[in-house]
Design a protein around this motif. Structure first.
Motif, PDB file in Angstrom:
ATOM      1  N   ASN A 189      25.263  36.462  38.958  1.00 41.49           N
ATOM      2  CA  ASN A 189      26.556  35.883  39.330  1.00 41.49           C
ATOM      3  C   ASN A 189      27.244  35.406  38.057  1.00 41.49           C
ATOM      4  O   ASN A 189      26.604  34.783  37.202  1.00 41.49           O
ATOM      5  CB  ASN A 189      26.352  34.708  40.294  1.00 41.49           C
ATOM      6  CG  ASN A 189      27.658  34.053  40.718  1.00 41.49           C
ATOM      7  OD1 ASN A 189      28.314  33.386  39.925  1.00 41.49           O
ATOM      8  ND2 ASN A 189      28.038  34.243  41.968  1.00 41.49           N
ATOM      9  N   HIS A 246      30.615  33.927  38.270  1.00 39.88           N
ATOM     10  CA  HIS A 246      31.840  33.179  38.572  1.00 39.88           C
ATOM     11  C   HIS A 246      31.631  31.860  39.319  1.00 39.88           C
ATOM     12  O   HIS A 246      32.550  31.058  39.366  1.00 39.88           O
ATOM     13  CB  HIS A 246      32.824  34.057  39.365  1.00 39.88           C
ATOM     14  CG  HIS A 246      32.233  34.676  40.595  1.00 39.88           C
ATOM     15  ND1 HIS A 246      31.589  35.883  40.569  1.00 39.88           N
ATOM     16  CD2 HIS A 246      32.187  34.249  41.877  1.00 39.88           C
ATOM     17  CE1 HIS A 246      31.179  36.189  41.794  1.00 39.88           C
ATOM     18  NE2 HIS A 246      31.510  35.213  42.595  1.00 39.88           N
ATOM     19  N   GLN A 285      24.961  43.143  37.614  1.00 38.47           N
ATOM     20  CA  GLN A 285      25.966  43.119  38.683  1.00 38.47           C
ATOM     21  C   GLN A 285      25.284  43.287  40.029  1.00 38.47           C
ATOM     22  O   GLN A 285      24.457  44.167  40.218  1.00 38.47           O
ATOM     23  CB  GLN A 285      26.972  44.250  38.455  1.00 38.47           C
ATOM     24  CG  GLN A 285      28.058  44.343  39.514  1.00 38.47           C
ATOM     25  CD  GLN A 285      28.873  45.623  39.383  1.00 38.47           C
ATOM     26  OE1 GLN A 285      28.847  46.277  38.348  1.00 38.47           O
ATOM     27  NE2 GLN A 285      29.576  45.989  40.436  1.00 38.47           N
ATOM     28  N   SER A 295      30.328  44.446  44.273  1.00 33.50           N
ATOM     29  CA  SER A 295      31.597  44.876  43.672  1.00 33.50           C
ATOM     30  C   SER A 295      32.329  43.688  43.067  1.00 33.50           C
ATOM     31  O   SER A 295      32.241  42.558  43.566  1.00 33.50           O
ATOM     32  CB  SER A 295      32.475  45.545  44.728  1.00 33.50           C
ATOM     33  OG  SER A 295      31.927  46.786  45.118  1.00 33.50           O
ATOM     34  N   VAL A 296      33.051  43.956  41.992  1.00 26.75           N
ATOM     35  CA  VAL A 296      33.730  42.882  41.269  1.00 26.75           C
ATOM     36  C   VAL A 296      35.230  42.941  41.528  1.00 26.75           C
ATOM     37  O   VAL A 296      35.756  43.923  42.042  1.00 26.75           O
ATOM     38  CB  VAL A 296      33.437  42.943  39.752  1.00 26.75           C
ATOM     39  CG1 VAL A 296      31.953  42.853  39.497  1.00 26.75           C
ATOM     40  CG2 VAL A 296      34.012  44.211  39.139  1.00 26.75           C
ATOM     41  N   SER A 297      35.898  41.868  41.138  1.00 27.66           N
ATOM     42  CA  SER A 297      37.334  41.722  41.362  1.00 27.66           C
ATOM     43  C   SER A 297      38.032  41.418  40.044  1.00 27.66           C
ATOM     44  O   SER A 297      37.437  40.856  39.124  1.00 27.66           O
ATOM     45  CB  SER A 297      37.572  40.574  42.351  1.00 27.66           C
ATOM     46  OG  SER A 297      38.868  40.051  42.237  1.00 27.66           O
ATOM     47  N   PHE A 344      37.889  37.811  38.613  1.00 28.93           N
ATOM     48  CA  PHE A 344      36.699  37.218  38.014  1.00 28.93           C
ATOM     49  C   PHE A 344      36.982  36.755  36.584  1.00 28.93           C
ATOM     50  O   PHE A 344      37.931  37.219  35.956  1.00 28.93           O
ATOM     51  CB  PHE A 344      35.562  38.239  37.992  1.00 28.93           C
ATOM     52  CG  PHE A 344      34.858  38.415  39.312  1.00 28.93           C
ATOM     53  CD1 PHE A 344      35.377  37.896  40.486  1.00 28.93           C
ATOM     54  CD2 PHE A 344      33.667  39.110  39.393  1.00 28.93           C
ATOM     55  CE1 PHE A 344      34.742  38.061  41.706  1.00 28.93           C
ATOM     56  CE2 PHE A 344      33.010  39.283  40.602  1.00 28.93           C
ATOM     57  CZ  PHE A 344      33.550  38.757  41.754  1.00 28.93           C
ATOM     58  N   ALA A 381      33.502  48.850  37.829  1.00 26.82           N
ATOM     59  CA  ALA A 381      33.270  47.469  37.392  1.00 26.82           C
ATOM     60  C   ALA A 381      33.784  47.253  35.980  1.00 26.82           C
ATOM     61  O   ALA A 381      34.435  46.234  35.690  1.00 26.82           O
ATOM     62  CB  ALA A 381      31.782  47.129  37.468  1.00 26.82           C
ATOM     63  N   TYR A 400      36.688  44.616  34.853  1.00 24.19           N
ATOM     64  CA  TYR A 400      36.431  43.531  33.903  1.00 24.19           C
ATOM     65  C   TYR A 400      37.388  43.608  32.712  1.00 24.19           C
ATOM     66  O   TYR A 400      37.751  42.578  32.129  1.00 24.19           O
ATOM     67  CB  TYR A 400      34.983  43.563  33.432  1.00 24.19           C
ATOM     68  CG  TYR A 400      34.039  42.800  34.339  1.00 24.19           C
ATOM     69  CD1 TYR A 400      34.216  41.429  34.562  1.00 24.19           C
ATOM     70  CD2 TYR A 400      32.965  43.430  34.958  1.00 24.19           C
ATOM     71  CE1 TYR A 400      33.355  40.727  35.390  1.00 24.19           C
ATOM     72  CE2 TYR A 400      32.089  42.724  35.775  1.00 24.19           C
ATOM     73  CZ  TYR A 400      32.297  41.379  35.993  1.00 24.19           C
ATOM     74  OH  TYR A 400      31.447  40.672  36.815  1.00 24.19           O
ATOM     75  N   CYS A 421      40.229  41.627  33.453  1.00 25.67           N
ATOM     76  CA  CYS A 421      39.979  40.178  33.505  1.00 25.67           C
ATOM     77  C   CYS A 421      40.151  39.515  32.137  1.00 25.67           C
ATOM     78  O   CYS A 421      40.361  38.302  32.055  1.00 25.67           O
ATOM     79  CB  CYS A 421      38.564  39.898  34.015  1.00 25.67           C
ATOM     80  SG  CYS A 421      38.252  40.456  35.703  1.00 25.67           S
ATOM     81  N   TYR A 439      39.059  45.234  46.922  1.00 24.17           N
ATOM     82  CA  TYR A 439      38.250  45.929  45.931  1.00 24.17           C
ATOM     83  C   TYR A 439      38.829  47.279  45.514  1.00 24.17           C
ATOM     84  O   TYR A 439      38.237  47.983  44.696  1.00 24.17           O
ATOM     85  CB  TYR A 439      36.820  46.145  46.458  1.00 24.17           C
ATOM     86  CG  TYR A 439      36.051  44.861  46.658  1.00 24.17           C
ATOM     87  CD1 TYR A 439      35.661  44.081  45.569  1.00 24.17           C
ATOM     88  CD2 TYR A 439      35.711  44.413  47.936  1.00 24.17           C
ATOM     89  CE1 TYR A 439      34.947  42.910  45.749  1.00 24.17           C
ATOM     90  CE2 TYR A 439      34.994  43.233  48.121  1.00 24.17           C
ATOM     91  CZ  TYR A 439      34.617  42.485  47.018  1.00 24.17           C
ATOM     92  OH  TYR A 439      33.915  41.318  47.198  1.00 24.17           O
TER      93      TYR A 439
END
Length: 434
Positions: free
Chosen positions: A178, A180, A202, A205-207, A210, A225, A229, A232, A367
């Motif tokens: 994790n 976040h 990981q 799924s990521v956003s 993040f 991913a 990132y 981000c 996503y």
């Protein structure tokens, strides 16, 4: 790219730890969902702070910690949830000396009793910082600092007690699933301050909401991913694409049924109870020959027993007890809104359909699964029925190929061997940093 230094002030560190809480997305969560995290009512927020101080902070002081394993000099696998535990558990098999670790009172679902605990007793000593941090965040975040002062209060002291724990135990490295949550970010910052190497595996799924990626080594599932990132912020540390370790045992048993006979319905805490109920009733009425199973998110506190009472033919899956892949293996199709279960379903060649249970404005294809062509979307119940009827008549055997953008090993010799790949990379990395 080397990782950034630790923010120099208390306020800047808390802002880093709570990054996700100060995004427009978080503030726009439906009132029902936001209220369970941070009450809208001021008096309830104050009561939550007092309850946290009394039950958690003071309670920690009197709660004994008897870890079943030795933490001194070990590789730590830090978890903040049941999903985190399951994402990192494979590393225990390849590296038996690694230990699973969580904060003192953190809820890890059915694994609560088997994870080692980091004492948070001294967290109470750092709450003199709270007025200073609240004022500092008021200056940078405005009204949101006051709106979420209870979350700020909860986060105070994590960084300091985790630095103390790192100095005491001197782990070889800390591996995260994790990046976040406030406590996970606090430990990440503490590791930077104490010179403890960090890695990230990981787990879902990521956003693009993040925090920027900032571990010494990050093992990501696929190009999706990494692309997210990069949106981000600066991507720091070494990056490797390893596929999805938690899916390895299931990829060889993809669903090859040419028709849809069994359908899973998965919901999360964003979804409206009324919309879920209406959808279930509609589907059961329209498809009396299909078998439907309802599965709430493991973190959803709502009681859905009324669905089974209204519809005795509806099956249920307890996400706290049944692994998501075990659930998906029992179905030919999935209906869900914004959840990474869509990706997991597609990997198993389960026909996955995106349908929003309600009209909240927070997440719409959160996503990007619909935009990337991973899943098909239905905007209305008749559209959902039409899609389901199409798959009921014929489900292709190559749906899983849509997931290649998300899983770097799909269709390669490493497919189904992500755990070995991840473990090998971590072993090689540990030899260079320890």
């Amino acid at each position: 790219m080397p990782v950034s230094p630790v923010p120099p002030t208390i306020t800047a560190r808390l802002r880093d730890m709570l990054q996700l809480r100060f995004t427009p997305l978080f503030a726009a969560l439906p009132a029902r969902m936001l209220d369970s995290i941070s009450p809208t009512n001021l008096l309830k927020r104050v009561a939550k702070v007092l309850g946290y101080a009394g039950l958690r902070l003071v309670g920690n002081v009197f709660q004994p910690i008897r870890n079943p394993e030795k933490l001194q000099g070990a590789v730590w696998l830090y978890v903040v949830s049941q999903n985190n535990y399951e994402a990192l558990q494979f590393l225990r098999e390849t590296r038996p000396a690694a230990v699973l670790v969580a904060g003192q009172s953190k809820q890890i679902g059915r694994y609560n009793a088997v994870v080692n605990r980091l004492s948070l007793r001294r967290k109470l000593l750092y709450y003199w910082q709270f007025p200073l941090v609240l004022l500092g965040l008021w200056r940078t975040e405005g009204q949101q600092a006051w709106r979420f002062f209870d979350l700020i209060f909860n986060a105070v002291g994590y960084y300091e007690v985790y630095r103390r724990a790192l100095r005491h135990y001197r782990p070889k490295a800390v591996i995260f699933a994790n990046d976040h949550n406030d406590d996970a970010r606090a430990l990440l910052l503490a590791c930077r301050a104490e010179g403890v190497p960090t890695a990230y595996v990981q787990h879902a799924s990521v956003s693009t909401n993040f925090p920027p990626l900032g571990f010494d080594l990050s093992l990501l599932e696929g190009q999706d991913a990494l692309d997210k990132y990069r949106q981000c912020g600066p991507v720091q540390g070494r990056i490797e694409l390893v596929g999805m370790p938690k899916a390895d045992a299931f990829l060889a048993r993809k669903n090859q049924n040419p028709q849809v006979l069994r359908v899973g319905i998965a919901c999360n805490t964003l979804d409206s109870t009324e919309a879920i109920s209406a959808t279930v009733a509609y589907l059961l009425r329209e498809f009396p020959g299909l078998t439907f199973t309802f599965r709430p998110h493991p973190g959803d506190p709502r009681d859905f027993q009324f669905l089974g009472q209204q519809h005795p033919q509806l099956l249920s899956s307890d996400a706290r007890q049944q692994n998501v892949f075990e659930f998906l293996q029992q179905h030919d199709a999935l209906i869900a809104a914004d959840t990474s279960t869509h990706l997991e379903a597609t990997l198993l060649n389960v026909a996955s359909l995106y349908y929003r249970f309600g009209t909240h404005a927070v997440a719409d294809d959160y996503y990007g699964y619909v935009a990337r062509g991973l899943v098909e979307r239905a905007r209305t119940l008749p559209e959902l029925a039409a899609l389901l009827r199409r798959y009921q008549q014929h489900k292709p055997a190559d749906l899983y190929q849509r997931a290649a953008y998300y899983n770097a090993t799909l269709g390669t010799p490493d497919e189904g061997h992500s755990q070995q790949r991840a473990a090998r990379l971590l072993d090689e990395w540990l030899k260079t940093v320890v």
